[in-house]
Design a protein around this motif. Structure first.
Motif, PDB file in Angstrom:
ATOM      1  N   VAL A 170      52.723  12.156  59.893  1.00 47.56           N
ATOM      2  CA  VAL A 170      51.564  12.202  60.783  1.00 47.56           C
ATOM      3  C   VAL A 170      50.857  13.531  60.605  1.00 47.56           C
ATOM      4  O   VAL A 170      51.500  14.575  60.399  1.00 47.56           O
ATOM      5  CB  VAL A 170      51.996  12.045  62.266  1.00 47.56           C
ATOM      6  CG1 VAL A 170      50.808  12.264  63.210  1.00 47.56           C
ATOM      7  CG2 VAL A 170      52.617  10.670  62.500  1.00 47.56           C
ATOM      8  N   ILE A 171      49.533  13.507  60.666  1.00 46.58           N
ATOM      9  CA  ILE A 171      48.734  14.722  60.768  1.00 46.58           C
ATOM     10  C   ILE A 171      47.979  14.645  62.087  1.00 46.58           C
ATOM     11  O   ILE A 171      47.303  13.654  62.370  1.00 46.58           O
ATOM     12  CB  ILE A 171      47.738  14.873  59.599  1.00 46.58           C
ATOM     13  CG1 ILE A 171      48.492  15.088  58.277  1.00 46.58           C
ATOM     14  CG2 ILE A 171      46.773  16.039  59.846  1.00 46.58           C
ATOM     15  CD1 ILE A 171      47.594  15.112  57.052  1.00 46.58           C
ATOM     16  N   LEU A 172      48.109  15.677  62.898  1.00 49.80           N
ATOM     17  CA  LEU A 172      47.407  15.739  64.179  1.00 49.80           C
ATOM     18  C   LEU A 172      46.129  16.550  63.998  1.00 49.80           C
ATOM     19  O   LEU A 172      46.089  17.500  63.219  1.00 49.80           O
ATOM     20  CB  LEU A 172      48.298  16.403  65.225  1.00 49.80           C
ATOM     21  CG  LEU A 172      47.879  16.288  66.697  1.00 49.80           C
ATOM     22  CD1 LEU A 172      48.004  14.847  67.167  1.00 49.80           C
ATOM     23  CD2 LEU A 172      48.735  17.211  67.558  1.00 49.80           C
ATOM     24  N   SER A 173      45.073  16.171  64.698  1.00 46.41           N
ATOM     25  CA  SER A 173      43.829  16.920  64.625  1.00 46.41           C
ATOM     26  C   SER A 173      43.111  16.860  65.966  1.00 46.41           C
ATOM     27  O   SER A 173      43.108  15.821  66.616  1.00 46.41           O
ATOM     28  CB  SER A 173      42.927  16.341  63.524  1.00 46.41           C
ATOM     29  OG  SER A 173      41.709  17.057  63.424  1.00 46.41           O
ATOM     30  N   HIS A 174      42.550  17.980  66.386  1.00 50.07           N
ATOM     31  CA  HIS A 174      41.722  17.959  67.588  1.00 50.07           C
ATOM     32  C   HIS A 174      40.619  19.004  67.457  1.00 50.07           C
ATOM     33  O   HIS A 174      40.696  19.912  66.618  1.00 50.07           O
ATOM     34  CB  HIS A 174      42.560  18.183  68.853  1.00 50.07           C
ATOM     35  CG  HIS A 174      42.868  19.606  69.165  1.00 50.07           C
ATOM     36  ND1 HIS A 174      43.875  20.315  68.537  1.00 50.07           N
ATOM     37  CD2 HIS A 174      42.308  20.474  70.044  1.00 50.07           C
ATOM     38  CE1 HIS A 174      43.930  21.538  69.014  1.00 50.07           C
ATOM     39  NE2 HIS A 174      42.985  21.678  69.937  1.00 50.07           N
ATOM     40  N   ARG A 195      56.367  17.532  66.998  1.00 48.29           N
ATOM     41  CA  ARG A 195      57.184  17.592  65.784  1.00 48.29           C
ATOM     42  C   ARG A 195      58.621  17.196  66.086  1.00 48.29           C
ATOM     43  O   ARG A 195      59.244  16.415  65.352  1.00 48.29           O
ATOM     44  CB  ARG A 195      57.143  19.013  65.216  1.00 48.29           C
ATOM     45  CG  ARG A 195      57.961  19.207  63.936  1.00 48.29           C
ATOM     46  CD  ARG A 195      58.231  20.673  63.707  1.00 48.29           C
ATOM     47  NE  ARG A 195      59.002  21.251  64.797  1.00 48.29           N
ATOM     48  CZ  ARG A 195      59.049  22.542  65.104  1.00 48.29           C
ATOM     49  NH1 ARG A 195      58.337  23.414  64.400  1.00 48.29           N
ATOM     50  NH2 ARG A 195      59.784  22.978  66.100  1.00 48.29           N
ATOM     51  N   ASN A 196      59.177  17.713  67.190  1.00 46.53           N
ATOM     52  CA  ASN A 196      60.558  17.402  67.555  1.00 46.53           C
ATOM     53  C   ASN A 196      60.724  15.929  67.920  1.00 46.53           C
ATOM     54  O   ASN A 196      61.744  15.316  67.588  1.00 46.53           O
ATOM     55  CB  ASN A 196      60.993  18.285  68.727  1.00 46.53           C
ATOM     56  CG  ASN A 196      61.072  19.754  68.344  1.00 46.53           C
ATOM     57  OD1 ASN A 196      61.200  20.094  67.160  1.00 46.53           O
ATOM     58  ND2 ASN A 196      60.972  20.640  69.328  1.00 46.53           N
ATOM     59  N   ALA A 197      59.721  15.360  68.599  1.00 43.62           N
ATOM     60  CA  ALA A 197      59.799  13.947  68.977  1.00 43.62           C
ATOM     61  C   ALA A 197      59.765  13.054  67.741  1.00 43.62           C
ATOM     62  O   ALA A 197      60.516  12.076  67.641  1.00 43.62           O
ATOM     63  CB  ALA A 197      58.653  13.602  69.928  1.00 43.62           C
ATOM     64  N   ASP A 202      62.654  10.179  62.198  1.00 45.35           N
ATOM     65  CA  ASP A 202      62.548  10.524  60.784  1.00 45.35           C
ATOM     66  C   ASP A 202      61.110  10.445  60.274  1.00 45.35           C
ATOM     67  O   ASP A 202      60.850   9.958  59.166  1.00 45.35           O
ATOM     68  CB  ASP A 202      63.464   9.630  59.939  1.00 45.35           C
ATOM     69  CG  ASP A 202      63.732  10.205  58.558  1.00 45.35           C
ATOM     70  OD1 ASP A 202      63.666  11.449  58.424  1.00 45.35           O
ATOM     71  OD2 ASP A 202      63.985   9.432  57.617  1.00 45.35           O
ATOM     72  N   VAL A 203      60.174  10.879  61.104  1.00 43.98           N
ATOM     73  CA  VAL A 203      58.767  10.967  60.721  1.00 43.98           C
ATOM     74  C   VAL A 203      58.365  12.434  60.780  1.00 43.98           C
ATOM     75  O   VAL A 203      58.656  13.120  61.752  1.00 43.98           O
ATOM     76  CB  VAL A 203      57.872  10.131  61.659  1.00 43.98           C
ATOM     77  CG1 VAL A 203      56.397  10.375  61.352  1.00 43.98           C
ATOM     78  CG2 VAL A 203      58.202   8.654  61.529  1.00 43.98           C
ATOM     79  N   ARG A 204      57.691  12.920  59.724  1.00 46.66           N
ATOM     80  CA  ARG A 204      57.313  14.329  59.654  1.00 46.66           C
ATOM     81  C   ARG A 204      55.918  14.549  60.237  1.00 46.66           C
ATOM     82  O   ARG A 204      54.999  13.758  59.988  1.00 46.66           O
ATOM     83  CB  ARG A 204      57.316  14.814  58.204  1.00 46.66           C
ATOM     84  CG  ARG A 204      58.688  14.927  57.566  1.00 46.66           C
ATOM     85  CD  ARG A 204      58.542  15.485  56.170  1.00 46.66           C
ATOM     86  NE  ARG A 204      57.941  16.830  56.182  1.00 46.66           N
ATOM     87  CZ  ARG A 204      57.361  17.381  55.116  1.00 46.66           C
ATOM     88  NH1 ARG A 204      57.288  16.724  53.971  1.00 46.66           N
ATOM     89  NH2 ARG A 204      56.856  18.602  55.199  1.00 46.66           N
ATOM     90  N   LEU A 205      55.776  15.615  60.999  1.00 46.38           N
ATOM     91  CA  LEU A 205      54.455  16.088  61.403  1.00 46.38           C
ATOM     92  C   LEU A 205      54.045  17.112  60.354  1.00 46.38           C
ATOM     93  O   LEU A 205      54.576  18.215  60.303  1.00 46.38           O
ATOM     94  CB  LEU A 205      54.501  16.724  62.794  1.00 46.38           C
ATOM     95  CG  LEU A 205      53.157  17.257  63.305  1.00 46.38           C
ATOM     96  CD1 LEU A 205      52.147  16.117  63.485  1.00 46.38           C
ATOM     97  CD2 LEU A 205      53.333  18.005  64.633  1.00 46.38           C
ATOM     98  N   LEU A 206      53.103  16.731  59.501  1.00 42.86           N
ATOM     99  CA  LEU A 206      52.759  17.557  58.349  1.00 42.86           C
ATOM    100  C   LEU A 206      51.815  18.705  58.693  1.00 42.86           C
ATOM    101  O   LEU A 206      51.900  19.781  58.100  1.00 42.86           O
ATOM    102  CB  LEU A 206      52.105  16.696  57.265  1.00 42.86           C
ATOM    103  CG  LEU A 206      52.961  15.579  56.672  1.00 42.86           C
ATOM    104  CD1 LEU A 206      52.145  14.792  55.673  1.00 42.86           C
ATOM    105  CD2 LEU A 206      54.213  16.144  56.022  1.00 42.86           C
ATOM    106  N   ASP A 224      52.106  28.003  61.077  1.00 44.51           N
ATOM    107  CA  ASP A 224      52.417  27.760  62.496  1.00 44.51           C
ATOM    108  C   ASP A 224      53.107  26.418  62.738  1.00 44.51           C
ATOM    109  O   ASP A 224      53.181  25.968  63.889  1.00 44.51           O
ATOM    110  CB  ASP A 224      51.140  27.819  63.326  1.00 44.51           C
ATOM    111  CG  ASP A 224      50.588  29.228  63.470  1.00 44.51           C
ATOM    112  OD1 ASP A 224      51.393  30.162  63.445  1.00 44.51           O
ATOM    113  OD2 ASP A 224      49.352  29.385  63.589  1.00 44.51           O
ATOM    114  N   MET A 225      53.602  25.779  61.692  1.00 43.58           N
ATOM    115  CA  MET A 225      54.260  24.486  61.879  1.00 43.58           C
ATOM    116  C   MET A 225      55.765  24.618  62.002  1.00 43.58           C
ATOM    117  O   MET A 225      56.459  23.651  62.278  1.00 43.58           O
ATOM    118  CB  MET A 225      53.915  23.554  60.712  1.00 43.58           C
ATOM    119  CG  MET A 225      52.460  23.181  60.620  1.00 43.58           C
ATOM    120  SD  MET A 225      51.877  22.262  62.062  1.00 43.58           S
ATOM    121  CE  MET A 225      52.872  20.784  61.945  1.00 43.58           C
ATOM    122  N   ALA A 226      56.309  25.800  61.770  1.00 40.40           N
ATOM    123  CA  ALA A 226      57.768  25.998  61.813  1.00 40.40           C
ATOM    124  C   ALA A 226      58.264  25.962  63.240  1.00 40.40           C
ATOM    125  O   ALA A 226      57.564  26.319  64.168  1.00 40.40           O
ATOM    126  CB  ALA A 226      58.126  27.318  61.150  1.00 40.40           C
TER     127      ALA A 226
END
Length: 226
Positions: A170-174, A195-197, A202-206, A224-226
């Motif tokens: 998934v890529i999130l955008s706002h 990301r944790n959810a 087993d789905v990555r937040l890219l 900032d994704m770590a």
């Protein structure tokens, strides 16, 4: 009213486009080809220029809704429909590029896609891009409208949608209508929470992209994704 000067045939937008290609034309000239005609005292090129000024540029014009366009002098039903169609075709073209390609190999296209959907909006919207195992775009969905927070974007709903679309990533955008490029503390907290959810299935937040009227900031590129 003064008579307008007659433009020689070889200097008219259509003829110049065919002779030299679309990149040789200015944005008002390209708009003139779509609009075809102007209004009394204002030819099609001048109308295109006036519209860009009124809507604060090409992006604002092509992102305007039907009501705003219809209320504009020189734009009737036909011209409004033509502009809306061009705008939607551009968005769909970007979507096809991401569906047929590899999103991570084309970060610029991902940013363009997010900007095309969010940059013009006056209220914050949050959108999710659902990707397959090859990181190709499956679809995108609007998650919320209004101030972004964990209370307005429910990770369980994103998880449910990811499962429904058989997404691998998934890529999130706002958007930040204020023009602030940097993520807020709430943006970063939501990124970690989502990301944790998603990791549980087993789905990555890219990435999480923040769109302003002028720029797109990638949290992944910022580290900032770590």
């Amino acid at each position: 009213m003064k008579n307008q000067a007659i433009v020689p045939l070889h200097e008219r937008p259509r003829e110049r486009l065919l002779a030299h290609g679309p990149s040789a034309l200015t944005s008002p000239e390209l708009l003139a080809i779509i609009l075809r005609t102007g209004i009394p005292g204002c030819d099609a090129v001048a109308l295109g220029h006036a519209l860009m000024q009124q809507f604060n540029g090409l992006r604002g014009l092509l992102s305007a809704d039907a009501g705003s366009l219809m209320r504009t002098r020189g734009l009737g039903k036909a011209k409004t429909c033509e502009l809306l169609a061009v705008s939607e075709l551009a968005r769909r073209s970007l979507g096809e590029t991401l569906a047929n390609g590899h999103c991570l190999d084309q970060p610029g296209k991902v940013k363009q896609f997010c900007a095309a959907h969010l940059a013009h909006l006056k209220v914050e919207h949050c959108m999710a891009l659902f990707l397959d195992s090859q990181h190709r775009l499956i679809c995108h969905e609007t998650l919320s409208r209004g101030t972004l927070s964990q209370a307005s974007v429910y990770p369980r709903e994103v998880v449910k949608a990811a499962l429904a679309h058989h997404a691998a990533a998934v890529i999130l955008s706002h958007n930040h209508p204020s023009g602030v490029r940097d993520p807020s503390h709430a943006d970063l907290a939501l990124t970690r929470h989502l990301r944790n959810a998603l990791q549980l299935i087993d789905v990555r937040l890219l990435d999480h992209m923040i769109v302003t009227p002028d720029t797109v900031t990638s949290l992944a590129e910022r580290g900032d994704m770590a």
